[in-house]
Enzyme design. Structure first.
Site, PDB file in Angstrom:
ATOM      1  N   GLN A  27       0.136   5.188  -8.524  1.00  0.00           N
ATOM      2  CA  GLN A  27      -0.809   6.157  -9.085  1.00  0.00           C
ATOM      3  C   GLN A  27      -0.912   7.435  -8.254  1.00  0.00           C
ATOM      4  OE1 GLN A  27      -4.766   4.595  -9.038  1.00  0.00           O
ATOM      5  NE2 GLN A  27      -5.612   6.110 -10.441  1.00  0.00           N
ATOM      6  N   ASP A  49      -3.875  -3.700   3.569  1.00  0.00           N
ATOM      7  CA  ASP A  49      -3.465  -4.830   2.729  1.00  0.00           C
ATOM      8  C   ASP A  49      -2.335  -4.430   1.775  1.00  0.00           C
ATOM      9  OD1 ASP A  49      -3.962  -7.566   1.776  1.00  0.00           O
ATOM     10  OD2 ASP A  49      -4.497  -6.573  -0.102  1.00  0.00           O
ATOM     11  N   TYR A  54       3.119  -5.350  -5.351  1.00  0.00           N
ATOM     12  CA  TYR A  54       2.493  -4.050  -5.579  1.00  0.00           C
ATOM     13  C   TYR A  54       3.557  -2.969  -5.777  1.00  0.00           C
ATOM     14  CZ  TYR A  54      -1.936  -6.162  -3.988  1.00  0.00           C
ATOM     15  OH  TYR A  54      -3.041  -6.960  -3.850  1.00  0.00           O
ATOM     16  N   PRO A 213     -14.196  -4.511  -4.623  1.00  0.00           N
ATOM     17  CA  PRO A 213     -15.653  -4.394  -4.431  1.00  0.00           C
ATOM     18  C   PRO A 213     -16.322  -3.546  -5.510  1.00  0.00           C
ATOM     19  CG  PRO A 213     -14.453  -3.039  -2.832  1.00  0.00           C
ATOM     20  CD  PRO A 213     -13.439  -3.921  -3.511  1.00  0.00           C
TER      21      PRO A 213
END
Ligand code: NDP
Length: 332
Positions: A27, A49, A54, A213
């Site tokens: 992105q 992380d 990914y 989160p």
């Protein structure tokens, strides 16, 4: 920065960390990724992380290039990878995914190359693999630690039962067991972290590196007045996430939280992240960000924790109305 221990280990991990899912190699451009890493590191974040899946390896490549350029001392930060999904390429072969010894070892070697590091600090089994004997996975992770290729291993989205099985195997053969789990945890998704794993914190000293989160941005309040283009939920291919995240119930909760955040003098995103930090069983909250301003804003959650008094936490409970409860005695 606040540092916590990763479960029962002696490893100090920053209470906030930075992840790369959907952002690095996909992105955002590489220069934004570079700036995000610098903002994070300068703020004291010591854990980055990542995962083999990914951006099909590009996220690790981009992070590896940045780490190489920064020349930060290798002992001053931690980097992870996760194994299970493989690349999901159309031409993927059966041996190129899963938690059998072949893929776990190959994926580790490939992650080391892409990240340009000599070892991974944390290595996660990204999902359970019910087609592979748990003994095989535990032995493989143990051996990778002995070989110095990884330092700690853990799981992601495993059930409490599956984590206990891994510990039983480790105890039986005197191997190094998993020390951390990477579950989703936010105001909308609480059951695993608050209820299912409760005994694991006590019995095994389980650490947690929690994800999403902000529930992919919903808890920042950015969708309170309707859908917004140029956000994660508008990325082609993420319709499944949009459909599950942007439901009326979540938006109503987000709007109510927005009012509370304004009264407390903070932003909704910061309130949501500070709420995750209040849970002492969370070792680190992994942040995601597509812009520098977001990360700078989200870092304020460290200070805002102190605004979350028992009264405010109760007010939040009344808005969320989703506190996990144990099943009634004798219940199925
Ligand atoms: P969040 O739920 O916090 O979502 C992050 C996204 O929300 C950003 O990319 C951005 O998206 C938006 N956002 C962030 N801050 C703000 C803000 N202040 N205001 C408005 N919008 C904001 O976390 P992630 O879902 O990214 O999860 C964090 C990390 O956890 C991942 O990077 C990954 O490392 C890990 N993870 C692990 C999983 C696992 O299975 N183990 C699964 C998922 C994540 P945008 O601007 O594009 O809308």
């Amino acid at each position: 920065m606040e540092y916590r221990k990763l479960g029962k280990t002696g490893l100090p991990i920053s209470a906030l960390s930075l992840g790369s899912w959907l952002t690095f190699g996909k992105q955002i451009d590489n220069s934004t990724a570079d700036k995000l890493m610098s903002i994070a590191y300068d703020a004291g974040i010591n854990f980055f992380d990542n995962a083999e899946i990914y951006a099909r390896g590009r996220s690790e490549q981009v992070m590896g290039e940045i780490l190489k350029r920064k020349e930060w001392p290798r002992d001053s930060y931690m980097v992870s990878s996760k194994v299970y999904f493989g690349y999901l390429g159309k031409d993927a072969k059966p041996t190129q995914r899963g938690l059998h010894r072949k893929h776990v070892v190959e994926a580790c070697n490939q992650a080391l190359k892409r990240l340009q590091v000599e070892y991974l600090d944390l290595y996660f089994c990204h999902r359970p693999d019910r087609e592979v004997p748990i003994e095989e996975t535990v032995w493989t992770m143990h051996n990778l630690i002995v070989q110095g290729k990884i330092l700690y291993w853990g799981t992601s989205e495993w059930s409490a039962h599956e984590i206990m099985e891994a510990h039983a195997v480790a105890e039986r053969y005197r191997l190094i067991g998993p020390v951390m789990e990477q579950p989703q945890y936010n105001m909308l998704e609480r059951h695993r972290v608050e209820m299912e794993y409760a005994r694991l914190y006590k019995t095994y000293g389980l650490g947690t590196t929690t994800w999403s989160p902000l529930a992919s941005g919903v808890l920042s309040g950015k969708y309170n007045d309707g859908f917004r283009p140029d956000t994660r939920l508008s990325i082609p291919g993420m319709e499944w996430l949009k459909d599950s995240a942007l439901v009326e119930k979540n938006i109503q909760v987000a709007r109510a939280l927005g009012k509370l955040a304004t009264r407390l003098g903070t932003s909704q995103a910061v309130l949501a992240i500070a709420w995750c930090l209040k849970n002492p069983n969370v070792s680190t909250v992994i942040l995601g960000a597509s812009r520098e301003e977001q990360l700078r804003e989200n870092l304020k959650a460290l200070q805002v924790q102190s605004l979350l008094s028992p009264d405010v936490m109760e007010e939040i409970e009344q808005i969320l109305k989703n506190k996990p409860e144990p099943p009634p005695y004798g219940g199925a």
